[in-house]
Write a protein that holds these residues in place. Sequence first.
Motif, PDB file in Angstrom:
ATOM      1  N   ILE A  41       0.879  -1.196  -0.048  1.00 35.33           N
ATOM      2  CA  ILE A  41      -0.145   0.122   0.058  1.00 35.33           C
ATOM      3  C   ILE A  41       0.853   1.373  -0.050  1.00 35.33           C
ATOM      4  N   TRP A  85      -7.931   4.098  -4.808  1.00 39.02           N
ATOM      5  CA  TRP A  85      -8.732   3.240  -3.890  1.00 39.02           C
ATOM      6  C   TRP A  85      -9.337   2.417  -4.685  1.00 39.02           C
ATOM      7  N   GLN A  86      -9.972   2.705  -5.708  1.00 39.05           N
ATOM      8  CA  GLN A  86     -10.572   1.431  -6.547  1.00 39.05           C
ATOM      9  C   GLN A  86      -9.760   0.339  -7.031  1.00 39.05           C
ATOM     10  N   PHE A 110      -7.552  -1.071  -5.345  1.00 43.85           N
ATOM     11  CA  PHE A 110      -7.291  -1.837  -4.089  1.00 43.85           C
ATOM     12  C   PHE A 110      -8.171  -3.067  -4.221  1.00 43.85           C
ATOM     13  N   THR A 111      -7.652  -4.309  -3.737  1.00 45.84           N
ATOM     14  CA  THR A 111      -8.569  -5.543  -3.666  1.00 45.84           C
ATOM     15  C   THR A 111      -9.248  -5.397  -2.319  1.00 45.84           C
ATOM     16  N   GLY A 112     -10.258  -6.517  -2.071  1.00 44.79           N
ATOM     17  CA  GLY A 112     -11.221  -6.193  -1.194  1.00 44.79           C
ATOM     18  C   GLY A 112     -10.515  -6.363   0.413  1.00 44.79           C
ATOM     19  N   THR A 130      -7.239  -5.594   0.964  1.00 42.72           N
ATOM     20  CA  THR A 130      -6.616  -4.504   1.199  1.00 42.72           C
ATOM     21  C   THR A 130      -7.343  -3.471   1.576  1.00 42.72           C
ATOM     22  N   LYS A 131      -8.631  -3.177   1.129  1.00 42.63           N
ATOM     23  CA  LYS A 131      -9.283  -2.106   1.718  1.00 42.63           C
ATOM     24  C   LYS A 131      -9.874  -2.414   3.173  1.00 42.63           C
ATOM     25  N   VAL A 139      -6.965  -1.619   5.226  1.00 42.38           N
ATOM     26  CA  VAL A 139      -6.668  -0.116   5.638  1.00 42.38           C
ATOM     27  C   VAL A 139      -7.983   0.238   6.738  1.00 42.38           C
ATOM     28  N   VAL A 140      -8.896  -0.473   6.700  1.00 44.18           N
ATOM     29  CA  VAL A 140     -10.191   0.154   7.597  1.00 44.18           C
ATOM     30  C   VAL A 140      -9.964  -0.349   9.074  1.00 44.18           C
TER      31      VAL A 140
END
Length: 74
Positions: free
Chosen positions: A33, A47-48, A50-52, A54-55, A58-59
Amino acid sequence: MKTTLAIVHILLCLVLMAVVLMQHRKQGGFGGIFGGGSQADMGSNQWQRFTGLTKITVVVTTLFMVTSVALVIL
């Protein structure tokens, strides 16, 4: 309040470990990242791309850091 926050913090820790371990090695995991690439690669649609997982990483990492700071302040 502090006990509830500590329990949430421990749960976030476990979720974060699981999500990081589920990522494929070729993605670079969480290091992919922030590291590598050039400024030309960074765009408004980053942001779009990134894979699921990876998202989610981050969260969950953000929530983990927020609970860490909250535990120190309380």
